[in-house]
Scaffold this active site. Structure first.
Site: not given
Length: 269
Positions: A119, A186
Site C-alpha cells: 500500500e 480504493e
C-alpha cells in the site's frame, strides 16, 4: 469450470487488459473458497489482510502478521488451480527497509502467491523497483489504504480536491514506472480513477473507484451478504438474487465482465 481452463498468468492478465476484457478479483482466505471461486471463473484471488477484520474480528487490518498472511496464502494456494493469487504484505512487513520488504515478499511467494501487494505511494516506489528487479511481481495500492487508516482519519474517499488528486496522479505514475504490474485504486472519485486507468499502461482494479477501471475487487464476505452492519456504497450483495454461493460468485464475475457492476449512480463517488 472445466479443467481445460488455462491457469492465469501475468502475460494473460496483460493480454486481457490490452483488449479491454475486465478482470474479476475477489478476496479469498482458505482452500474451500479458493476452489469454489476458481471453479466460478474468478480471475484473481486476493489473499487480503482484510482477513484481520473479516476473520479475526479486528477493527482494522493493522494487527495482521506476516505469519498469518503466509498461512492463509498457503491455504488458498492449496485450493486453487487456475486463478492468479495476490497476497498482501501486511502492516510493518515492508516499512523498515527494502531488505525487509524483500524477505517478506519471498515468504509470501514461497507460500504460494504469484504476486505481492503493498500500500501507498511515494516511498514505496523504491521498494517496488527492488522487488520487480528480483523477479517478484508487485501490485500497488493507492487511494484509501487501510493500513494507514489512522493517519488518513478514517475510511474516507481520497483524492477529492485537486492537490490530493495531483498527488495520486504522481504516485500512480511513479509506481508504474518502478515496475508495478497492477494497481488497486480504493475509495476515490470515479472520474479520477477513470483518468488514471486511461493514463497508465497497467491493469487498474477498482474498489469503490468507478466502472472505468480495468477490473473490480470486493471483499468476499461483503458481496455474499455475510458482513453485518452498514456496508460501503460500493458493495453489492450478489446473494440477494438467490441460489448458492457459487451462483452468486458467477453473477459477480459476469457483472464485472459485462460492465453492469459497478453502477455509477449506485456504487461510486
Amino acid at each position: 469450470m472445466s479443467d481445460a481452463r488455462k491457469p492465469m498468468t501475468l502475460h494473460r492478465l496483460r493480454a486481457m487488459h490490452a483488449v479491454g476484457e475486465k478482470i474479476a478479483m475477489l478476496t479469498c482466505y482458505d482452500a474451500s473458497f479458493a476452489r469454489l471461486l476458481d471453479d466460478a471463473g474468478v480471475d484473481v484471488l486476493l489473499v487480503g489482510d482484510s482477513l484481520g477484520m473479516v476473520l479475526q474480528g479486528h477493527d482494522s487490518t493493522v494487527p495482521v502478521s506476516l505469519d498469518e498472511m503466509a498461512y492463509h496464502t498457503q491455504c488458498v494456494a492449496r485450493g486453487n488451480t487456475h486463478a492468479w493469487i495476490v497476497a498482501d504484505l501486511p502492516f510493518g512487513s515492508y516499512h523498515a527497509s527494502t531488505d525487509q520488504a524483500l524477505r517478506s515478499a519471498v515468504r509470501l511467494m514461497q507460500s504460494g502467491a504469484h504476486m505481492v501487494k503493498l500500500e501507498g505511494g511515494g516511498w514505496t516506489a523504491e521498494t517496488v523497483r527492488l522487488l520487480v528487479e528480483r523477479g517478484i511481481p508487485v501490485c500497488a495500492h493507492l487511494g484509501l489504504t487501510p493500513q494507514s487508516v489512522h493517519a488518513l482519519g478514517g475510511y474516507r474517499v481520497q483524492g477529492r480536491d485537486e492537490q490530493a488528486a495531483q498527488t495520486l496522479r504522481r504516485q500512480a505514475r511513479e509506481l508504474a514506472e518502478a515496475g508495478a504490474a497492477m494497481l488497486v485504486l480504493e475509495l476515490m472519485p470515479s472520474a479520477l480513477a477513470g483518468e488514471l486507468t486511461a493514463a497508465l499502461p497497467i491493469p487498474v482494479i477498482g474498489i469503490g473507484a468507478g466502472a472505468a477501471c480495468s477490473g473490480q475487487v470486493l471483499v468476499l464476505h461483503d458481496m455474499l451478504g455475510i458482513t453485518r452492519g452498514k456496508l460501503p456504497r460500493f458493495v453489492r450483495d450478489f446473494m440477494h438474487e438467490g441460489g448458492g454461493i457459487e451462483a452468486a460468485v458467477k453473477r459477480y464475475v459476469a457483472a464485472v465482465k459485462d460492465g453492469s457492476f459497478p453502477v455509477e449512480s449506485l456504487h461510486t463517488y
